[in-house]
Design an enzyme around this catalytic site. Structure first.
Site, PDB file in Angstrom:
ATOM      1  N   GLU A 214      30.240  43.858  48.705  1.00 27.97           N
ATOM      2  CA  GLU A 214      29.457  43.229  47.623  1.00 27.97           C
ATOM      3  C   GLU A 214      27.970  43.194  47.965  1.00 27.97           C
ATOM      4  O   GLU A 214      27.127  43.235  47.086  1.00 27.97           O
ATOM      5  CB  GLU A 214      29.948  41.800  47.364  1.00 27.97           C
ATOM      6  CG  GLU A 214      31.109  41.753  46.391  1.00 27.97           C
ATOM      7  CD  GLU A 214      31.393  40.366  45.821  1.00 27.97           C
ATOM      8  OE1 GLU A 214      30.740  39.388  46.204  1.00 27.97           O
ATOM      9  OE2 GLU A 214      32.313  40.274  44.998  1.00 27.97           O
TER      10      GLU A 214
ATOM     11  N   HIS B  78      50.327  53.741  63.346  1.00 26.29           N
ATOM     12  CA  HIS B  78      51.506  54.432  62.814  1.00 26.29           C
ATOM     13  C   HIS B  78      51.373  54.657  61.315  1.00 26.29           C
ATOM     14  O   HIS B  78      52.360  54.889  60.624  1.00 26.29           O
ATOM     15  CB  HIS B  78      52.765  53.614  63.137  1.00 26.29           C
ATOM     16  CG  HIS B  78      52.910  53.389  64.613  1.00 26.29           C
ATOM     17  ND1 HIS B  78      53.655  54.222  65.419  1.00 26.29           N
ATOM     18  CD2 HIS B  78      52.344  52.471  65.433  1.00 26.29           C
ATOM     19  CE1 HIS B  78      53.566  53.797  66.680  1.00 26.29           C
ATOM     20  NE2 HIS B  78      52.767  52.737  66.715  1.00 26.29           N
TER      21      HIS B  78
ATOM     22  N   LYS C 274      33.633  40.117  35.300  1.00 29.45           N
ATOM     23  CA  LYS C 274      33.968  38.733  34.955  1.00 29.45           C
ATOM     24  C   LYS C 274      33.800  38.514  33.454  1.00 29.45           C
ATOM     25  O   LYS C 274      34.648  37.931  32.790  1.00 29.45           O
ATOM     26  CB  LYS C 274      33.029  37.761  35.694  1.00 29.45           C
ATOM     27  CG  LYS C 274      33.356  37.500  37.155  1.00 29.45           C
ATOM     28  CD  LYS C 274      32.498  36.333  37.673  1.00 29.45           C
ATOM     29  CE  LYS C 274      32.735  36.057  39.149  1.00 29.45           C
ATOM     30  NZ  LYS C 274      32.040  34.872  39.655  1.00 29.45           N
TER      31      LYS C 274
HETATM   32  O1  PA5 Z   1      30.368  36.383  46.895  1.00 31.95           O
HETATM   33  C1  PA5 Z   1      30.358  36.040  45.741  1.00 31.95           C
HETATM   34  O2  PA5 Z   1      29.351  35.546  45.192  1.00 31.95           O
HETATM   35  C2  PA5 Z   1      31.599  36.170  44.889  1.00 31.95           C
HETATM   36  O3  PA5 Z   1      32.625  36.792  45.566  1.00 31.95           O
HETATM   37  C3  PA5 Z   1      32.073  34.796  44.427  1.00 31.95           C
HETATM   38  O4  PA5 Z   1      32.347  34.010  45.558  1.00 31.95           O
HETATM   39  C4  PA5 Z   1      33.333  34.905  43.574  1.00 31.95           C
HETATM   40  O5  PA5 Z   1      33.103  35.764  42.506  1.00 31.95           O
HETATM   41  C5  PA5 Z   1      33.754  33.539  43.054  1.00 31.95           C
HETATM   42  O6  PA5 Z   1      32.722  32.936  42.335  1.00 31.95           O
HETATM   43  P1  PA5 Z   1      32.744  31.385  42.050  1.00 31.95           P
HETATM   44  O7  PA5 Z   1      32.622  30.656  43.342  1.00 31.95           O
HETATM   45  O8  PA5 Z   1      31.566  31.129  41.149  1.00 31.95           O
HETATM   46  O9  PA5 Z   1      34.028  31.077  41.368  1.00 31.95           O
END
Ligand code: PA5
Length: 475
Positions: free
Chosen positions: A294, A323, A437
């Site tokens: 990310e 394996h 999302k």
């Molecule tokens: O790293 C990030 O920002 C994302 O992976 C969020 O943690 C994830 O999308 C969850 O978002 P939220 O905490 O708003 O529910």
């Protein structure tokens, strides 16, 4: 207490070991030059408060608050359930797998602290099975719903199911006793709900994104509730903070790690395999996958130019994946950088038994320690990869403890920041995740506007047009 430190071993990415596929002395010098201003920039951003995650190891008030809350929960709670996804779950899972025994949840007679369950999906079969189990245990169960935004459909739907279950059984007071919300301190949907229903809350610190939040209330509460020494965890992170702030490239493990990854990415090794030789560390590799993917997978440079860049993180487990994957890793394309996680001391020796008389070919294992076997397997795999000129890094854990895991987390967070700067991208946003999302909101019938010119309803139509099944192509 004397603390042992983790180390990053990088000889096996050099020209000396893997020939022309490796990094030469001159190239290292080039990477050091390139990294100098980047280290300075990262340190300046930290001083300017732009990377708030860097200060998490020092938040004494938060630690006190979490320890008190965990202490009171431990008295009555038998099941602690985290509802969250991505950065709001992966750190919790990683800490639990790393720092509590494999049989933790099942071993009621040894466990002094609540069982832990983390739900980071909306799989109806999985969740229904859990609800069936927990239904009769609700009075001794506490749910920690974690969402910075409160809008994430997966977490919101889990929360709404649990909320109804608790309301039906206990009424509004029950909600307050059985739910803790970890969310933004001021804004967002979960904050609004928590304030409205007077739920106890913990704050996701300002300016800390989900994937950099494990050392905040997000990851620390479930760890503390389950008996993990969060002060040692943060002490390890603080210790690593000194190392990764060093201006001297050759003394800064995050700078070296980031530069090596950057170097190989630019030479066609675009896949980055993290391979722990330890079951306990396997979910840290999962946590790393999110952090790396990310943060570094981006379409635009900082200046907004098209770039479509980012190494692909892959998780493999030693010895299991020897394996499964190693055939490809050795003989397939030489397009990967390997990072092993190795543990020097696994604690109590586990001796392998004698071989029966009619199977002398297994006697070489007899009376050997299983840890020795696992570490020999790591060496063997690394040797085989090096013979095929595949670059290998190793993060060496002298032992698995809260302290060393804290060091590892901080090392990789800062490595990610430095790599982001080398790749010249913004490591802290995730625009591509956001689109998915919102597409889910649209398909699930959310009302209102997605953009100024597009309602969620219209957006849903566009999504269906592109993704709905065309039977001509179904065989
Ligand atoms: O790293 C990030 O920002 C994302 O992976 C969020 O943690 C994830 O999308 C969850 O978002 P939220 O905490 O708003 O529910």
């Amino acid at each position: 207490m004397k603390q042992e430190n983790i180390g990053l071993y990088y000889k096996n990415v050099t020209e000396e070991i893997i020939g022309d596929e490796g990094i030469s002395q001159k190239q290292f010098e080039g990477l050091a030059e390139l990294s100098k201003p980047v280290i300075r920039q990262i340190n300046q951003q930290r001083q300017a408060g732009e990377t708030a995650y860097r200060d998490l190891p020092y938040k004494k008030e938060t630690i006190k608050e979490i320890k008190e809350l965990a202490g009171s929960l431990k008295k009555t709670c038998e099941n602690f359930v985290v509802l969250g996804i991505g950065g709001s779950a992966l750190g919790n899972i990683a800490l639990q797998t790393a720092l509590n025994p494999y049989m933790y949840n099942l071993n009621d007679s040894h466990r002094q602290t609540p069982r832990l369950f983390v739900f980071d999906n909306v799989d109806p079969m999985q969740f229904a099975s859990f609800l069936g189990w927990v239904g009769s245990r609700l009075d001794k169960t506490v749910f920690n719903v974690i969402s910075k935004s409160g809008q994430t459909a997966e977490t919101a739907s889990q929360f709404l199911i649990i909320r109804k279950m608790l309301l039906d059984k206990f009424g509004p007071d029950g909600l307050r006793k059985h739910i803790i919300a970890t969310t933004d301190a001021k804004a967002g949907t979960l904050r609004k709900i928590a304030d409205g229903e007077k739920l106890p809350t913990l704050a996701v610190p300002d300016g800390v994104g989900g994937r950099f939040s494990v050392l905040s209330a997000v990851g620390l509460l479930s760890a503390a509730v389950c008996g993990i020494d969060i002060e040692q965890l943060l002490a390890g992170a603080a210790d690593m903070d000194k190392k990764v702030s060093d201006d001297d490239f050759y003394k800064n493990p995050a700078a070296i790690n980031a530069a090596i990854n950057f170097h190989f990415y630019n030479r066609g090794k675009r896949l980055s395999v993290m391979m722990p030789y330890s079951y306990a560390l396997k979910d840290l590799a999962d946590w790393y996958r999110q952090l790396w993917a990310e943060s570094l997978g981006k379409a635009k440079t900082i200046a907004g130019n098209d770039v479509h860049i980012g190494p692909t993180p892959i998780k493999a487990i030693g010895a299991t994946d020897q394996h499964s994957q190693v055939q490809l890793y050795r003989e397939g394309p030489n397009d990967k950088l390997f990072t092993f996680l190795q543990v020097e001391n696994f604690g109590d020796a586990l001796k392998i038994g004698q071989s029966p008389d009619n199977a002398p070919e297994l006697q070489y294992l007899a009376q050997k320690d299983m840890a020795e076997l696992l570490n020999c397997e790591k060496m063997a795999t690394e040797y085989a990869l090096l013979k095929d000129k595949r670059p290998c890094l190793t993060v060496i854990f002298p032992e698995i403890s809260a302290y060393t895991v804290g060091q590892f987390i901080y090392l990789y967070e800062v490595t990610t920041s430095i790599a982001g700067a080398l790749f010249n991208i913004n490591a802290y946003d995730q625009p591509a995740v956001e689109l998915g999302k919102h597409a889910t909101f649209a398909l699930m019938g959310k009302e209102g506007n997605f953009t100024n010119s597009l309602s969620y309803g219209q957006f849903a139509g566009q999504i269906r047009e592109l993704t709905e099944l065309d039977k001509h192509y179904l065989v």
